[in-house]
Design a protein around this motif. Structure first.
Motif, PDB file in Angstrom:
ATOM      1  N   MET A  74       4.253 -25.141 -27.341  1.00  0.00           N
ATOM      2  CA  MET A  74       3.772 -24.039 -26.505  1.00  0.00           C
ATOM      3  C   MET A  74       4.907 -23.033 -26.329  1.00  0.00           C
ATOM      4  N   LEU A  75       4.682 -21.807 -26.783  1.00  0.00           N
ATOM      5  CA  LEU A  75       5.637 -20.720 -26.573  1.00  0.00           C
ATOM      6  C   LEU A  75       4.928 -19.667 -25.729  1.00  0.00           C
ATOM      7  N   GLY A  76       5.216 -19.687 -24.434  1.00  0.00           N
ATOM      8  CA  GLY A  76       4.505 -18.792 -23.530  1.00  0.00           C
ATOM      9  C   GLY A  76       3.047 -19.224 -23.444  1.00  0.00           C
ATOM     10  N   ASN A  77       2.143 -18.329 -23.796  1.00  0.00           N
ATOM     11  CA  ASN A  77       0.719 -18.658 -23.806  1.00  0.00           C
ATOM     12  C   ASN A  77       0.223 -19.034 -25.200  1.00  0.00           C
ATOM     13  N   THR A  78       1.098 -19.052 -26.176  1.00  0.00           N
ATOM     14  CA  THR A  78       0.709 -19.298 -27.564  1.00  0.00           C
ATOM     15  C   THR A  78       0.916 -20.764 -27.925  1.00  0.00           C
ATOM     16  N   SER A  79      -0.145 -21.383 -28.437  1.00  0.00           N
ATOM     17  CA  SER A  79      -0.061 -22.763 -28.930  1.00  0.00           C
ATOM     18  C   SER A  79       0.138 -22.735 -30.439  1.00  0.00           C
ATOM     19  N   MET A  80       1.061 -23.577 -30.920  1.00  0.00           N
ATOM     20  CA  MET A  80       1.306 -23.664 -32.356  1.00  0.00           C
ATOM     21  C   MET A  80       1.348 -25.136 -32.748  1.00  0.00           C
ATOM     22  N   ALA A  81       0.583 -25.487 -33.795  1.00  0.00           N
ATOM     23  CA  ALA A  81       0.604 -26.848 -34.313  1.00  0.00           C
ATOM     24  C   ALA A  81       1.539 -26.878 -35.522  1.00  0.00           C
ATOM     25  N   MET A  82       2.357 -27.925 -35.604  1.00  0.00           N
ATOM     26  CA  MET A  82       3.348 -28.030 -36.668  1.00  0.00           C
ATOM     27  C   MET A  82       2.900 -29.061 -37.702  1.00  0.00           C
ATOM     28  N   PHE A  83       3.007 -28.689 -38.986  1.00  0.00           N
ATOM     29  CA  PHE A  83       2.647 -29.561 -40.102  1.00  0.00           C
ATOM     30  C   PHE A  83       3.765 -29.530 -41.130  1.00  0.00           C
ATOM     31  N   SER A  84       3.831 -30.575 -41.959  1.00  0.00           N
ATOM     32  CA  SER A  84       4.715 -30.578 -43.120  1.00  0.00           C
ATOM     33  C   SER A  84       3.911 -31.081 -44.318  1.00  0.00           C
ATOM     34  N   TRP A  85       4.402 -30.771 -45.483  1.00  0.00           N
ATOM     35  CA  TRP A  85       3.721 -31.176 -46.714  1.00  0.00           C
ATOM     36  C   TRP A  85       4.167 -32.587 -47.075  1.00  0.00           C
ATOM     37  N   LYS A  86       3.221 -33.452 -47.458  1.00  0.00           N
ATOM     38  CA  LYS A  86       3.551 -34.842 -47.781  1.00  0.00           C
ATOM     39  C   LYS A  86       4.440 -34.936 -49.022  1.00  0.00           C
ATOM     40  N   GLY A  87       4.306 -34.000 -49.948  1.00  0.00           N
ATOM     41  CA  GLY A  87       5.118 -34.020 -51.169  1.00  0.00           C
ATOM     42  C   GLY A  87       6.575 -33.696 -50.923  1.00  0.00           C
ATOM     43  N   ASN A  88       6.857 -32.828 -49.928  1.00  0.00           N
ATOM     44  CA  ASN A  88       8.224 -32.445 -49.589  1.00  0.00           C
ATOM     45  C   ASN A  88       8.242 -32.113 -48.097  1.00  0.00           C
ATOM     46  N   PRO A  89       8.737 -33.009 -47.260  1.00  0.00           N
ATOM     47  CA  PRO A  89       8.708 -32.772 -45.812  1.00  0.00           C
ATOM     48  C   PRO A  89       9.496 -31.549 -45.354  1.00  0.00           C
ATOM     49  N   ALA A  90      10.348 -31.000 -46.215  1.00  0.00           N
ATOM     50  CA  ALA A  90      11.094 -29.802 -45.830  1.00  0.00           C
ATOM     51  C   ALA A  90      10.206 -28.563 -45.842  1.00  0.00           C
ATOM     52  N   VAL A  91       9.047 -28.636 -46.490  1.00  0.00           N
ATOM     53  CA  VAL A  91       8.113 -27.508 -46.524  1.00  0.00           C
ATOM     54  C   VAL A  91       7.255 -27.589 -45.264  1.00  0.00           C
ATOM     55  N   ARG A  92       7.385 -26.597 -44.395  1.00  0.00           N
ATOM     56  CA  ARG A  92       6.725 -26.597 -43.080  1.00  0.00           C
ATOM     57  C   ARG A  92       5.570 -25.606 -43.038  1.00  0.00           C
ATOM     58  N   TYR A  93       4.542 -25.964 -42.298  1.00  0.00           N
ATOM     59  CA  TYR A  93       3.377 -25.109 -42.064  1.00  0.00           C
ATOM     60  C   TYR A  93       3.117 -25.054 -40.575  1.00  0.00           C
ATOM     61  N   THR A  94       2.610 -23.908 -40.118  1.00  0.00           N
ATOM     62  CA  THR A  94       2.337 -23.687 -38.710  1.00  0.00           C
ATOM     63  C   THR A  94       0.929 -23.152 -38.535  1.00  0.00           C
TER      64      THR A  94
END
Length: 133
Positions: A74-94
């Motif tokens: 939670m950043l202020g009023n904004t909700s963000m879900a965090m994901f990573s790719w199973k093939g390379n955990p360094a690749v992040r998705y939001t």
């Protein structure tokens, strides 16, 4: 006998003519002062002409089944879900504002929602519901 002398003279004359024409050194003006120029590199402005028109702004496709869910921020009023790719955990998705982002680019064809109890990702006919932590 006169014909034999003429034939012999003709053979000798043609041999010398052939030999003289083969031995003559003729300068080639084409190869004098020959310079090698670099390859031609086209100078164009705008889009790359070698990329298809339908893939200009399209991001790399990923399946939502290849993502690992990590939680909600939670950043202020904004909700963000965090994901990573199973093939390379360094690749992040939001997931934010109902769109999935890979870096600064929107992943095409993926929408989602963050509710009080769940995080939902939808891609085509595939839907995955994660419990919110």
């Amino acid at each position: 006998m006169n014909k034999k002398y003429l034939l012999f003279a003709f053979c000798i004359l043609s041999t010398f003519t052939f030999a003289w024409s083969q031995q003559q050194d003729v300068p080639e003006p084409v190869f004098m002062n020959f310079t090698i120029q670099p390859l031609y590199i086209p100078n164009y402005h705008g889009r790359d002409p070698f990329r298809p028109l339908d893939n200009v702004n399209r991001s790399q496709q990923i399946s939502i089944s290849e993502l690992d869910y990590h939680g909600v921020l939670m950043l202020g009023n904004t909700s963000m879900a965090m994901f990573s790719w199973k093939g390379n955990p360094a690749v992040r998705y939001t997931l934010k504002f109902r769109k999935l982002y890979g870096g600064d680019k929107v992943v095409d064809g993926v929408v989602g929602d963050i509710t009080d109890a769940n995080v939902i990702l939808v891609q085509a006919d595939q839907k995955i519901v994660y419990p919110r932590r």
